[in-house]
Design a protein around this motif. Structure first.
Motif, PDB file in Angstrom:
ATOM      1  N   ALA A 107       0.836  -1.214   0.000  1.00 18.78           N
ATOM      2  CA  ALA A 107       0.000   0.000   0.000  1.00 18.78           C
ATOM      3  C   ALA A 107       0.866   1.258   0.000  1.00 18.78           C
ATOM      4  O   ALA A 107       0.527   2.264  -0.638  1.00 18.78           O
ATOM      5  CB  ALA A 107      -0.927  -0.011   1.218  1.00 18.78           C
ATOM      6  N   ASP A 108       2.004   1.200   0.700  1.00 19.21           N
ATOM      7  CA  ASP A 108       2.923   2.355   0.707  1.00 19.21           C
ATOM      8  C   ASP A 108       3.450   2.621  -0.700  1.00 19.21           C
ATOM      9  O   ASP A 108       3.584   3.764  -1.126  1.00 19.21           O
ATOM     10  CB  ASP A 108       4.129   2.094   1.634  1.00 19.21           C
ATOM     11  CG  ASP A 108       3.751   2.002   3.110  1.00 19.21           C
ATOM     12  OD1 ASP A 108       2.666   2.489   3.480  1.00 19.21           O
ATOM     13  OD2 ASP A 108       4.558   1.438   3.884  1.00 19.21           O
ATOM     14  N   ILE A 109       3.764   1.544  -1.404  1.00 16.03           N
ATOM     15  CA  ILE A 109       4.271   1.709  -2.776  1.00 16.03           C
ATOM     16  C   ILE A 109       3.176   2.282  -3.661  1.00 16.03           C
ATOM     17  O   ILE A 109       3.418   3.186  -4.475  1.00 16.03           O
ATOM     18  CB  ILE A 109       4.785   0.357  -3.330  1.00 16.03           C
ATOM     19  CG1 ILE A 109       6.021  -0.010  -2.526  1.00 16.03           C
ATOM     20  CG2 ILE A 109       5.053   0.435  -4.843  1.00 16.03           C
ATOM     21  CD1 ILE A 109       7.014  -0.888  -3.142  1.00 16.03           C
ATOM     22  N   ASP A 110       1.949   1.810  -3.468  1.00 16.99           N
ATOM     23  CA  ASP A 110       0.840   2.317  -4.285  1.00 16.99           C
ATOM     24  C   ASP A 110       0.662   3.825  -4.080  1.00 16.99           C
ATOM     25  O   ASP A 110       0.454   4.562  -5.039  1.00 16.99           O
ATOM     26  CB  ASP A 110      -0.470   1.597  -3.927  1.00 16.99           C
ATOM     27  CG  ASP A 110      -0.482   0.179  -4.474  1.00 16.99           C
ATOM     28  OD1 ASP A 110       0.336  -0.110  -5.374  1.00 16.99           O
ATOM     29  OD2 ASP A 110      -1.289  -0.638  -3.994  1.00 16.99           O
ATOM     30  N   LEU A 111       0.752   4.257  -2.826  1.00 17.89           N
ATOM     31  CA  LEU A 111       0.525   5.700  -2.618  1.00 17.89           C
ATOM     32  C   LEU A 111       1.703   6.524  -3.126  1.00 17.89           C
ATOM     33  O   LEU A 111       1.537   7.639  -3.624  1.00 17.89           O
ATOM     34  CB  LEU A 111       0.150   6.012  -1.164  1.00 17.89           C
ATOM     35  CG  LEU A 111       1.174   5.913  -0.044  1.00 17.89           C
ATOM     36  CD1 LEU A 111       1.964   7.210   0.075  1.00 17.89           C
ATOM     37  CD2 LEU A 111       0.467   5.619   1.264  1.00 17.89           C
ATOM     38  N   TRP A 112       2.894   5.960  -3.042  1.00 16.46           N
ATOM     39  CA  TRP A 112       4.086   6.647  -3.588  1.00 16.46           C
ATOM     40  C   TRP A 112       3.947   6.761  -5.116  1.00 16.46           C
ATOM     41  O   TRP A 112       4.171   7.830  -5.701  1.00 16.46           O
ATOM     42  CB  TRP A 112       5.326   5.864  -3.168  1.00 16.46           C
ATOM     43  CG  TRP A 112       6.630   6.349  -3.729  1.00 16.46           C
ATOM     44  CD1 TRP A 112       6.941   7.633  -4.088  1.00 16.46           C
ATOM     45  CD2 TRP A 112       7.795   5.560  -3.970  1.00 16.46           C
ATOM     46  NE1 TRP A 112       8.244   7.681  -4.541  1.00 16.46           N
ATOM     47  CE2 TRP A 112       8.786   6.443  -4.474  1.00 16.46           C
ATOM     48  CE3 TRP A 112       8.113   4.208  -3.804  1.00 16.46           C
ATOM     49  CZ2 TRP A 112      10.075   5.990  -4.817  1.00 16.46           C
ATOM     50  CZ3 TRP A 112       9.383   3.768  -4.147  1.00 16.46           C
ATOM     51  CH2 TRP A 112      10.354   4.647  -4.650  1.00 16.46           C
ATOM     52  N   ASP A 113       3.551   5.651  -5.734  1.00 18.12           N
ATOM     53  CA  ASP A 113       3.342   5.669  -7.193  1.00 18.12           C
ATOM     54  C   ASP A 113       2.308   6.732  -7.574  1.00 18.12           C
ATOM     55  O   ASP A 113       2.451   7.431  -8.583  1.00 18.12           O
ATOM     56  CB  ASP A 113       2.847   4.299  -7.687  1.00 18.12           C
ATOM     57  CG  ASP A 113       3.956   3.237  -7.678  1.00 18.12           C
ATOM     58  OD1 ASP A 113       5.122   3.609  -7.463  1.00 18.12           O
ATOM     59  OD2 ASP A 113       3.632   2.049  -7.874  1.00 18.12           O
ATOM     60  N   GLU A 114       1.278   6.848  -6.743  1.00 16.62           N
ATOM     61  CA  GLU A 114       0.230   7.840  -6.999  1.00 16.62           C
ATOM     62  C   GLU A 114       0.801   9.257  -6.971  1.00 16.62           C
ATOM     63  O   GLU A 114       0.482  10.086  -7.827  1.00 16.62           O
ATOM     64  CB  GLU A 114      -0.830   7.736  -5.903  1.00 16.62           C
ATOM     65  CG  GLU A 114      -2.201   7.373  -6.421  1.00 16.62           C
ATOM     66  CD  GLU A 114      -3.096   6.959  -5.268  1.00 16.62           C
ATOM     67  OE1 GLU A 114      -3.601   5.826  -5.346  1.00 16.62           O
ATOM     68  OE2 GLU A 114      -3.256   7.727  -4.302  1.00 16.62           O
ATOM     69  N   CYS A 115       1.663   9.505  -5.980  1.00 16.33           N
ATOM     70  CA  CYS A 115       2.298  10.834  -5.888  1.00 16.33           C
ATOM     71  C   CYS A 115       3.110  11.120  -7.151  1.00 16.33           C
ATOM     72  O   CYS A 115       3.088  12.227  -7.682  1.00 16.33           O
ATOM     73  CB  CYS A 115       3.220  10.918  -4.665  1.00 16.33           C
ATOM     74  SG  CYS A 115       2.318  11.003  -3.125  1.00 16.33           S
ATOM     75  N   CYS A 116       3.834  10.108  -7.626  1.00 15.39           N
ATOM     76  CA  CYS A 116       4.651  10.310  -8.831  1.00 15.39           C
ATOM     77  C   CYS A 116       3.765  10.431 -10.073  1.00 15.39           C
ATOM     78  O   CYS A 116       4.095  11.177 -11.005  1.00 15.39           O
ATOM     79  CB  CYS A 116       5.668   9.176  -8.985  1.00 15.39           C
ATOM     80  SG  CYS A 116       6.956   9.265  -7.736  1.00 15.39           S
ATOM     81  N   LEU A 146       9.542   7.184 -10.294  1.00 17.77           N
ATOM     82  CA  LEU A 146       8.961   7.707 -11.534  1.00 17.77           C
ATOM     83  C   LEU A 146       8.454   6.573 -12.418  1.00 17.77           C
ATOM     84  O   LEU A 146       7.465   6.727 -13.138  1.00 17.77           O
ATOM     85  CB  LEU A 146       9.990   8.557 -12.285  1.00 17.77           C
ATOM     86  CG  LEU A 146      10.040  10.059 -11.935  1.00 17.77           C
ATOM     87  CD1 LEU A 146       8.677  10.730 -12.095  1.00 17.77           C
ATOM     88  CD2 LEU A 146      10.532  10.328 -10.538  1.00 17.77           C
ATOM     89  N   ASN A 147       9.108   5.425 -12.319  1.00 18.81           N
ATOM     90  CA  ASN A 147       8.660   4.248 -13.063  1.00 18.81           C
ATOM     91  C   ASN A 147       7.244   3.852 -12.622  1.00 18.81           C
ATOM     92  O   ASN A 147       6.335   3.665 -13.448  1.00 18.81           O
ATOM     93  CB  ASN A 147       9.623   3.089 -12.781  1.00 18.81           C
ATOM     94  CG  ASN A 147       9.465   1.931 -13.734  1.00 18.81           C
ATOM     95  OD1 ASN A 147      10.187   1.845 -14.712  1.00 18.81           O
ATOM     96  ND2 ASN A 147       8.528   1.041 -13.470  1.00 18.81           N
ATOM     97  N   GLY A 148       7.064   3.788 -11.304  1.00 22.05           N
ATOM     98  CA  GLY A 148       5.749   3.423 -10.768  1.00 22.05           C
ATOM     99  C   GLY A 148       4.692   4.446 -11.130  1.00 22.05           C
ATOM    100  O   GLY A 148       3.553   4.109 -11.476  1.00 22.05           O
ATOM    101  N   GLY A 149       5.078   5.719 -11.071  1.00 22.14           N
ATOM    102  CA  GLY A 149       4.130   6.779 -11.411  1.00 22.14           C
ATOM    103  C   GLY A 149       3.703   6.684 -12.865  1.00 22.14           C
ATOM    104  O   GLY A 149       2.519   6.818 -13.200  1.00 22.14           O
ATOM    105  N   SER A 150       4.662   6.435 -13.720  1.00 19.07           N
ATOM    106  CA  SER A 150       4.387   6.360 -15.155  1.00 19.07           C
ATOM    107  C   SER A 150       3.446   5.185 -15.465  1.00 19.07           C
ATOM    108  O   SER A 150       2.537   5.291 -16.288  1.00 19.07           O
ATOM    109  CB  SER A 150       5.716   6.224 -15.895  1.00 19.07           C
ATOM    110  OG  SER A 150       5.503   6.017 -17.250  1.00 19.07           O
ATOM    111  N   HIS A 151       3.657   4.055 -14.762  1.00 18.73           N
ATOM    112  CA  HIS A 151       2.743   2.909 -14.931  1.00 18.73           C
ATOM    113  C   HIS A 151       1.325   3.291 -14.560  1.00 18.73           C
ATOM    114  O   HIS A 151       0.369   2.936 -15.236  1.00 18.73           O
ATOM    115  CB  HIS A 151       3.188   1.743 -14.053  1.00 18.73           C
ATOM    116  CG  HIS A 151       4.278   0.937 -14.670  1.00 18.73           C
ATOM    117  ND1 HIS A 151       4.446  -0.412 -14.420  1.00 18.73           N
ATOM    118  CD2 HIS A 151       5.260   1.273 -15.523  1.00 18.73           C
ATOM    119  CE1 HIS A 151       5.493  -0.854 -15.100  1.00 18.73           C
ATOM    120  NE2 HIS A 151       6.003   0.149 -15.764  1.00 18.73           N
TER     121      HIS A 151
END
Ligand code: DLL
Length: 433
Positions: A107-116, A146-151
């Motif tokens: 869930a932490d990764i998901d919210l970080w990805d969301e920020c990016c 940025l990779n996660g955000g772009s996905h």
């Protein structure tokens, strides 16, 4: 055109946003108190109970967390969940004492990805874009973030990682990269090479998302001109998740802090007193959604100023200006966080005394760093070979910092002695305006 990834959150009316922050803060304090013995001890020592924190107006009652606490609690002492719930770590470079290891649940990764993702969309990114990520991958948060955000945005993501400029340019040309994510100094470097090779017409870039190190407005104009793009700033730190803690919108007038996840404060770095909006001081963050590494009132050591003046992009989240400096002696050199104490440790380890100076400069768009260190009387007596000694230090620093540092071994008493504090660092780059 307004570019939002989550308009309902990014443009939430202030009152509603603060109510959300209060609700999340209360839950987070309870979570941390119950799960992080170290912080519970700090709160107990300060006579603060979780029930005393009823909303953001009570935030100032909580004790700070400092970099030294991270060192003392390394590696697991600040974990807020069982290790079995963690799915990833990210880290900064450095020795054990300076290294930050941050933990993430899914869930932490998901919210970080969301920020990016918000940062990418704010820079005009959509699922039609080709996002070229040449921040480092691996332990550094830049690439994965940025990779996660772009996905999340649904863009085609090129996980290039850093280095190998020829390959970067080849992919950029062949795959038609439209958004470039890297450090500003590497962007400037790429711009220079593109100009030199006459490739500008073959490059389709329209925007860049640049951060991880301080950069000036002049550098922004330079990059925008050479690459023919709009250059957006992005800020973050490993402790608070990585890039995307704040980012610029199309107004390019300060970075919106993701206040639904991170509550910022500005404090006087000497006294810890909270300063009113608009004053320059040390930035402090409280994570209100992250569970695995949930830092409360973490002192970043970055000096900056916040403003709640309305932004014409429509976002209500507070903006931070570009950092104006640091309240400690950390430097970012070639995108890597460097403390003079790390360099000193390598020198002392190799038999030198603490008579040294670090000179940081910028040649074109590249940072240079040179360490000058004096021979000790023993080394002089033993007729030691300066070149050999220097090579040893270069290798030691490469292994400690991961970057190439030039080393010059000089005769005793060559480095100017100061009458007060030793001047260990001469930074000629003037990166903070
Ligand atoms: O540099 C995270 C990041 C990656 C940010 C990619 C943006 C893009 P650390 O390695 O932990 O994390 O370094 C954090 O770098 O406290 C600042 O001093 C500095 N810094 C980061 N972004 C900026 C920026 C990443 N946009 C430390 N402007 C921070 C100025 C920055 N300084």
């Amino acid at each position: 055109m307004k570019n939002y990834f989550q308009p309902e959150i990014e443009t939430m009316p202030l009152e509603q946003l603060q109510a959300l922050q209060s609700e999340r803060l209360v839950a987070q304090v309870k979570h941390v108190y119950e799960n992080v013995a170290f912080y519970r001890g700090k709160m107990d020592a300060a006579g603060i109970k979780p029930e005393d924190i009823k909303g953001i107006e009570d935030l100032h009652k909580l004790p700070f967390i400092e970099k030294d606490d991270l060192r003392d609690q390394y590696p697991y002492g600040l974990l807020g969940v069982p290790l079995s719930e963690c799915v990833r770590i990210q880290s900064t470079s450095g020795t054990t004492g300076r290294r930050v290891v941050a933990f993430y649940t899914q869930a932490d990764i998901d919210l970080w990805d969301e920020c990016c993702a918000r940062a990418i969309v704010a820079a005009g990114g959509t699922k039609e874009d080709v996002v070229h990520v040449c921040y480092g991958y691996g332990l550094f948060t830049g690439g994965p973030g940025l990779n996660g955000g772009s996905h999340k945005v649904g863009s085609l993501t090129l996980p290039m990682s850093s280095g190998n400029t020829d390959r970067q340019l080849q992919f950029m040309e062949d795959l038609g990269s439209t958004i470039l994510c890297c450090t500003p100094s590497y962007a400037a470097n790429l711009g220079e090479t593109i100009t030199k090779r006459g490739l500008k017409d073959k490059i389709k870039l329209k925007a860049g998302i640049f951060g991880a190190e301080p950069w000036t407005e002049e550098m922004r104009h330079d990059i925008e001109k050479t690459l023919g793009i709009k250059a957006y700033d992005i800020y973050g730190l490993t402790e608070i998740s990585g890039p995307g803690v704040s980012f610029e919108c199309e107004e390019q007038a300060g970075m919106h802090i993701q206040e639904d996840h991170f509550i910022p404060e500005i404090i006087n770095p000497k006294t810890g007193e909270v300063l009113p909006e608009g004053e320059v001081g040390e930035l402090v963050f409280t994570c209100i959604t992250k569970k695995a590494f949930p830092l409360l009132r973490y002192r970043t050591r970055d000096l900056c100023r916040l403003t709640r003046k309305p932004c014409s992009c429509g976002r209500t989240h507070i903006r931070m200006e570009k950092p104006k400096g640091r309240s400690d002696d950390m430097m970012v050199v070639k995108g890597v966080n460097v403390w003079p104490s790390q360099i000193e440790a390598v020198l002392l380890n190799q038999g030198f005394q603490a008579n040294y100076q670090i000179v940081v400069d910028r040649l074109g768009n590249n940072d240079t760093i040179e360490v000058q260190v004096e021979l000790t009387p023993d080394m002089v007596a033993a007729n030691a070979d300066k070149e050999k000694l220097a090579a040893g230090v270069v290798a030691g620093l490469k292994s400690m910092l991961g970057i190439k540092v030039d080393v010059k071994v000089v005769d005793p008493m060559t480095i100017v002695r100061s009458e007060g504090k030793a001047v260990r660092v001469v930074d000629k780059r003037n990166l903070y305006s």
